[in-house]
Enzyme design. Sequence first.
Site, PDB file in Angstrom:
ATOM      1  N   LYS A 212       0.829  -1.214   0.000  1.00 28.71           N
ATOM      2  CA  LYS A 212       0.000   0.000   0.000  1.00 28.71           C
ATOM      3  C   LYS A 212       0.858   1.257   0.000  1.00 28.71           C
ATOM      4  O   LYS A 212       0.596   2.207  -0.757  1.00 28.71           O
ATOM      5  CB  LYS A 212      -0.926  -0.017   1.228  1.00 28.71           C
ATOM      6  CG  LYS A 212      -1.931  -1.166   1.218  1.00 28.71           C
ATOM      7  CD  LYS A 212      -2.864  -1.111   2.395  1.00 28.71           C
ATOM      8  CE  LYS A 212      -2.174  -1.427   3.704  1.00 28.71           C
ATOM      9  NZ  LYS A 212      -1.636  -2.811   3.753  1.00 28.71           N
ATOM     10  N   GLU A 430       3.139 -37.599   9.036  1.00 27.50           N
ATOM     11  CA  GLU A 430       3.184 -36.791   7.817  1.00 27.50           C
ATOM     12  C   GLU A 430       2.698 -37.572   6.599  1.00 27.50           C
ATOM     13  O   GLU A 430       2.021 -37.018   5.724  1.00 27.50           O
ATOM     14  CB  GLU A 430       4.608 -36.262   7.587  1.00 27.50           C
ATOM     15  CG  GLU A 430       5.121 -35.328   8.678  1.00 27.50           C
ATOM     16  CD  GLU A 430       4.205 -34.145   8.929  1.00 27.50           C
ATOM     17  OE1 GLU A 430       3.511 -33.701   7.989  1.00 27.50           O
ATOM     18  OE2 GLU A 430       4.160 -33.672  10.080  1.00 27.50           O
TER      19      GLU A 430
END
Length: 606
Positions: A212, A430
């Site tokens: 921004k 995992e």
Amino acid sequence: MNEVKKPQKPLFYFYGVVLLLIILFNTLVLPMFARMQVKEVDYGTFMTMAENQEIGRVEVQDNQIVFTDKEDKQIYKTGVMNDPGLVERLKESGAVFSQEIVEEMSPLLSFFLTWILPMLIFVGIGQIMSKKMMDKAGGGAGAMSFNMGKSNAKVYVKSSDGISFADVEGVDEAEESLAEIVDYLHDPSKYKEIGATMPKGVLLVGPPGTGKTMLAKAVAGEANVPFFSISGSEFVEMFVGMGASKVRDLFKQAKEKAPCIVFIDEIDAIGQKRNTGGGMGGNDEREQTLNQLLTEMDGFEGNSGVMILAATNRPESLDPALTRPGRFDRRVPVELPDLEGREKILKVHSKKVKIAEDVDFKQVARMASGASGAELANIINEAALRAVRDGRKFATQSDLEESIEVVIAGYQKKNAILTDKEKRIVAYHEIGHALVAAMQTHSAPVQKITIIPRTSGALGYTMQVDEGNHYLMSKEEIENKIATYTGGRAAEEIAFGSITTGASNDIEQATKLARAMIARYGMSKEFDMVAMETVTNQYLGGDASLACSVETQTKIDELVVEVVKKQHDKAAQILMENREKLDQLSQYLYDHETITGDEFMRILNR
């Protein structure tokens, strides 16, 4: 453009130094003035000098004897002894009896040196320090003024290497909205000819790190006009009324330099909704500053050449009077970049470092899903640092991919040594995630699986990468995602018959998704399309709060448990049906610690 200031010492530090100097002056310097040229000797030395006729003038006092040498250059003193023949011997030695050999300091001079001079020094230092404090409160070393009540906004003008839209990528929609502002600043006559007026203010909203501030500077660079930059927090001072004074001064100087751009960063510091309770808890200084800002924005026309840009991460907290038409007329969202935007941002930042020619930026952008522009810049920098650590002259594809993991999960924790049992549990955990994800049609492909601990606290993780931009999620996709989160715990249960604390983050994410399905997205038969949950601070984490009765909250909790339990059972069923692959892949991950998505799919499809 960055300004580095030396740290300022507190005012009481200087007053303490002055006070110490005064004490030293009174205890050391003044006695030296009073006793200048006086040397103390013992009585025997005095008698010897008398016998040798070396005494010039002498004064016998009640408690001491003061005398000089023959040349009258040195003054001596000694104590008084019981010596009846002293006077006669002194006369015989040729000494001359005198008075006031040591002249006392003038009472006026003594008073001046003891009181007046130290007070003048003390007050003078105080005035200098007070002036510095006032200068700092009123703008300090800012680019506009050194006086109390002046704005401390920094003024930048476009230089030969100034920022332009070419330096800002990944926010194409925001650039298009701001291009009209640039065109107006270049040629306002064509707008005045048709009777159109430009928006007085443009509000840039979006998550942190999306560019921004850089966009605002790019607008000023493209328009080649002065750029006033100030943070909202700099308006609020310890003195009531100073913030309003700074606002007046800022707009006054902006009008003098029109056409120009005034950029207020983090405007929510002064633009928050005013207190409507009528009781305690208000902030008079902040509200006065906001009122003055509202007045100033009403006080100039849309064609005056002064454009107000402001940025915030919290647009919902701004006062409605600030965001109404006629003040901040236009709101420009500066969102997180999409896949194409991330690729462009990576290429822009890669120009600053040496990168291998075969780097696939699209693949890196795909892996960095959800990253802001600032995070992408950090990824490029981390890749360059890793290349230097490894002794290479340029960053490679592996450097970029590893830097993504550093940003997401932290550095590899090399001193964290897992036991053999823990390492095997993490491997099954995992692979459980990856296997459940791969067996569901709507899950993102597995990119990488690792059981190397990270500094974020993760003992391992599974990276899934979407093929393209993904803006909507169906109920089935959310349920599949929840099942994937529960896959790690399910694998532990199947392989070891027990559970560990390793699934804590998975549980949190699965619960959050399930609650959003029911209370926010209207994906339950019980509540249909009724919102029970509202999101606050959508750009700062998206915290949610329930707005319903206690009984309804209890029902929501029951439904959340039901959804998560159902998907947990689903994940366990998938893993039991593919138990052989679960064991095979877990052993492979245990042996290699890190495997790629291609390796995973090759073993899975054998």
